[in-house]
Design an enzyme around this catalytic site. Structure first.
Site, mmCIF file in Angstrom:
data_model
loop_
_atom_site.group_PDB
_atom_site.id
_atom_site.type_symbol
_atom_site.label_atom_id
_atom_site.label_comp_id
_atom_site.label_asym_id
_atom_site.label_seq_id
_atom_site.Cartn_x
_atom_site.Cartn_y
_atom_site.Cartn_z
ATOM 1 N N ALA A 37 -155.565 11.924 -57.974
ATOM 2 C CA ALA A 37 -155.817 11.859 -56.487
ATOM 3 C C ALA A 37 -154.901 12.469 -55.856
ATOM 4 C CB ALA A 37 -156.208 10.859 -55.913
ATOM 5 N N ALA A 38 -153.932 13.477 -56.393
ATOM 6 C CA ALA A 38 -152.741 13.892 -55.832
ATOM 7 C C ALA A 38 -153.158 14.823 -54.676
ATOM 8 C CB ALA A 38 -151.917 14.798 -56.965
ATOM 9 N N GLY A 39 -154.099 15.582 -54.909
ATOM 10 C CA GLY A 39 -154.512 16.643 -53.802
ATOM 11 C C GLY A 39 -155.377 15.902 -52.747
ATOM 12 N N ASP A 40 -155.926 14.790 -53.094
ATOM 13 C CA ASP A 40 -156.593 13.871 -52.044
ATOM 14 C C ASP A 40 -155.429 13.336 -51.211
ATOM 15 O OD1 ASP A 40 -159.267 14.716 -52.990
ATOM 16 O OD2 ASP A 40 -159.188 12.859 -54.389
#
Length: 306
Positions: free
Chosen positions: A252-255
């Site tokens: 979920a890094a981009g989120d």
């Protein structure tokens, strides 16, 4: 009374079923995993939770099924202080589900059964005018029908609200939508697809960003993982370095980046300052397992020692 840092997030809600594996399996290959766990996910939900934990007042518009996963999801959002009044519950449909392999080096592969996310319709937005009132930022992704996101962009524009679009999963977008985007946050793969390229090499980032600005986007932020981001708008044309950490799960890094970016901008931070804040939050998230469980809280980002 609404707070001054209100954000409206429109997007998906999933339940993630995660399997820890030594490496991502090749097509047709079966490998044995070590751990299995179920966590809350979905790009929209991840971004809503990340924004709420990093200081924003968040209203979340999504669609869940009338099943145990949907009920649990709504309960979890409330625990994070998210306004769930505009969540649609679709009878007879399962809540979105994602099957995720996470390798020992932190990389992942994801398959999604959208379920109720496909029932978040453009027509549903007509009854949600109240959700847009007072919002400083509207944030959306592409795990719900594209027609819905186009309508959200129209409503944001008509209400004079900046619209952040995270164009994930990667898909082609009509120029009419891009013209309404205040901030576009593609990764390298998504940026390449949006400009008709097979891939986005580092030396191409400036040209890609210029092309997206030519389609009407006001600000382009191309995310490059630990390498940082490329920022392009009317005043900036630069690489902003990221932070290197020992990653255990990049799911979920981009989120987390997008939710935290929206929270920082709603709080009045300038674009470069907001990007740095979001990169700190994303760096913290990849040191933890799971999608929403990995999202850090405001004090953790502020006190990070990067």
């Amino acid at each position: 009374m609404k707070s001054s840092n209100q954000i409206l997030v429109v997007g998906s809600s999933n339940t993630d079923m995660v399997l820890q594996v030594p490496r991502i399996p090749a097509p047709g290959e079966t490998i044995l995993g070590s751990h299995f766990f179920i966590v809350a996910g979905g790009k929209g939900a991840n971004q809503a939770v990340a924004a709420a934990r990093t200081g924003a007042e968040v209203t979340f518009v999504t669609c869940v099924g009338d099943d145990a996963f949907g009920r649990q999801a709504i309960e979890n959002y409330r625990k994070d202080g998210i306004d769930t009044d505009f969540i649609k519950v679709q009878p007879g449909t399962h809540t979105g589900v994602a099957l995720i392999n996470v390798s020992d080096d932190g990389e992942n592969s994801i398959s999604v059964a959208s379920g109720a996310n496909n029932h978040l319709l453009a027509s549903d937005m007509e009854g949600m005018a109240e959700a847009f009132k007072g919002a400083k930022i509207v944030l959306a992704q592409l795990e719900t029908p594209l027609e819905t996101i186009e309508r959200v962009a129209q409503l944001a524009e008509s209400n004079g609200i900046p619209f952040i679009l995270n164009p994930a999963p990667a898909t082609e977008l009509r120029d009419g939508l891009l013209e309404k985007v205040s901030i576009l946050t593609p990764n390298e793969t998504e940026a390449a697809l949006l400009t008709g390229r097979k891939e986005a090499k580092e030396g191409d980032l400036g040209a890609i960003a210029d092309e997206l600005l030519g389609k009407g986007v006001k600000t382009v932020i191309i995310t490059l993982g630990s390498k940082g981001v490329y920022l392009r708008d009317s005043q900036h044309r630069e690489m902003i370095p990221g932070y290197t950490v020992q990653a255990v799960d990049t799911t979920a890094a981009g989120d987390v980046f997008n939710g935290s970016l929206a929270a920082a901008l709603a709080a009045g931070q300038a674009i470069r300052e907001a990007i740095d804040f979001a990169q700190r939050a994303a760096a913290i998230s990849v040191t933890r397992r799971g999608a929403q469980p990995s999202a850090p809280f405001l004090h953790e980002v502020v006190n990070s020692l990067f």
